[in-house]
Design a protein around this motif. Structure first.
Motif, PDB file in Angstrom:
ATOM      1  N   ASP A 179       0.840  -1.201   0.000  1.00  0.00           N
ATOM      2  CA  ASP A 179       0.000   0.000   0.000  1.00  0.00           C
ATOM      3  C   ASP A 179       0.879   1.256   0.000  1.00  0.00           C
ATOM      4  O   ASP A 179       0.364   2.361   0.156  1.00  0.00           O
ATOM      5  CB  ASP A 179      -0.954  -0.012   1.194  1.00  0.00           C
ATOM      6  CG  ASP A 179      -0.227  -0.003   2.531  1.00  0.00           C
ATOM      7  OD1 ASP A 179       1.030  -0.130   2.547  1.00  0.00           O
ATOM      8  OD2 ASP A 179      -0.893   0.128   3.573  1.00  0.00           O
ATOM      9  N   VAL A 181       2.785   2.334   2.180  1.00  0.00           N
ATOM     10  CA  VAL A 181       2.821   2.968   3.501  1.00  0.00           C
ATOM     11  C   VAL A 181       3.645   2.044   4.395  1.00  0.00           C
ATOM     12  O   VAL A 181       3.352   0.850   4.485  1.00  0.00           O
ATOM     13  CB  VAL A 181       1.396   3.149   4.077  1.00  0.00           C
ATOM     14  CG1 VAL A 181       1.438   3.658   5.498  1.00  0.00           C
ATOM     15  CG2 VAL A 181       0.567   4.090   3.193  1.00  0.00           C
ATOM     16  N   THR A 184       2.064   0.274   8.004  1.00  0.00           N
ATOM     17  CA  THR A 184       0.977  -0.715   7.957  1.00  0.00           C
ATOM     18  C   THR A 184       1.586  -2.061   7.600  1.00  0.00           C
ATOM     19  O   THR A 184       2.293  -2.162   6.594  1.00  0.00           O
ATOM     20  CB  THR A 184      -0.064  -0.325   6.886  1.00  0.00           C
ATOM     21  OG1 THR A 184       0.600  -0.138   5.625  1.00  0.00           O
ATOM     22  CG2 THR A 184      -0.800   0.947   7.261  1.00  0.00           C
ATOM     23  N   PRO A 185       1.353  -3.096   8.418  1.00  0.00           N
ATOM     24  CA  PRO A 185       1.967  -4.396   8.133  1.00  0.00           C
ATOM     25  C   PRO A 185       1.512  -4.942   6.779  1.00  0.00           C
ATOM     26  O   PRO A 185       0.376  -4.708   6.358  1.00  0.00           O
ATOM     27  CB  PRO A 185       1.438  -5.290   9.256  1.00  0.00           C
ATOM     28  CG  PRO A 185       0.881  -4.393  10.298  1.00  0.00           C
ATOM     29  CD  PRO A 185       0.514  -3.118   9.621  1.00  0.00           C
TER      30      PRO A 185
END
Ligand code: ARG
Ligand code: ZN
Ligand code: CA
Length: 247
Positions: A179, A181, A184-185
């Motif tokens: 994603d 980002v 975020t896992p």
């Protein structure tokens, strides 16, 4: 952002049945949800697992209904799809207000249990904005469980501000897509319904998927956070391609 910013919103209600012509009150209930979710004043914020407390973000983004920012349009069309017909008056929908200055939100009857869809930054101006089914908008009136806490609009505005799904949008079930980002896992694919913590996939043990993120697919009552990384990505969008929105 360190100082709050404000986005003006216009809501276009397009209805065939009287029921779909939702009340001003229902629209205001959605604005309240947006301001709570993006400012991290949502009542369920304490349900974020302790291990991710430090990641849960106040994005500093506020939403304000523009003066006279509710339009109401009767249509001959029974339903709409994700083909943008809703965004054109000549096709049976409603033309947007200038999309560089306003976040346009259309509320209508969407087909096939489609809850909503959004246009990412950089698309054609005449179709910019988000579309939400009248059963998934706001918290009262025609809002229907399990999508009656206004989170569909929170999720779609995430896309509008350039957030991908938390599970990545490259392939449907893969640990290799992202994603974009960092905090975020990585997770295999979407989560649905009301998962329990931890839900492990890919190599993300012990805490597992951050399924309670607004950008997953869980029920409204099971999502309650954006991360700082996501907040930063939305901020970059509002300082970049969507900067005219803040003027
Ligand atoms: N499936 C839709 C999308 O990908 C929205 C999902 C919203 N989820 C919710 N719990 N309200 O844009
Ligand atoms: Zn989505
Ligand atoms: Ca990630």
């Amino acid at each position: 952002f360190v100082d709050p910013v404000r986005i003006y919103v216009v809501v276009h209600v397009v209805y065939h049945e009287a029921l779909e012509n939702i009340s001003d009150e229902q629209i205001l209930s959605q604005l309240e949800v947006l301001n709570n979710d993006f400012r991290r004043t949502n009542k369920d914020r304490d349900q974020v697992p302790n291990v991710w407390d430090d990641l849960a973000a106040d994005t500093f983004i506020n939403f304000e209904l523009a003066p006279d920012g509710i339009t109401r349009t009767a249509t001959d069309l029974l339903q709409f799809s994700s083909d943008n017909t809703i965004k054109s008056s000549s096709k049976g929908g409603k033309d947007p207000w200038p999309t560089e200055s306003y976040l346009n939100i259309w509320v209508c009857n969407l087909e096939n249990s489609l809850l909503g869809y959004a246009q990412f930054p950089g698309g054609p101006p005449e179709t910019d904005g988000v579309v939400i089914d009248y059963r998934a908008f706001g918290t009262l009136g025609t809002a229907e469980a399990p999508f009656n806490l206004g989170r569909t609009t929170t999720h779609e505005i995430g896309h509008y501000l350039n957030l991908s799904h938390i599970f990545g949008d490259g392939r449907s079930n893969s640990c290799d897509d992202s994603d974009y980002v960092d905090d975020t896992p990585n997770q295999l694919g979407p989560n649905y319904n009301k998962p329990t913590f931890p839900t492990v996939s890919c190599a993300n043990a012990p805490h597992g998927d951050m399924f309670m993120n607004y950008m997953d697919y869980v029920d409204d009552d099971s999502m309650f956070m954006f991360t700082k990384g996501q907040a930063y990505r939305m901020k970059a969008t509002l300082l970049g391609p969507r900067a005219p929105l803040l003027r």
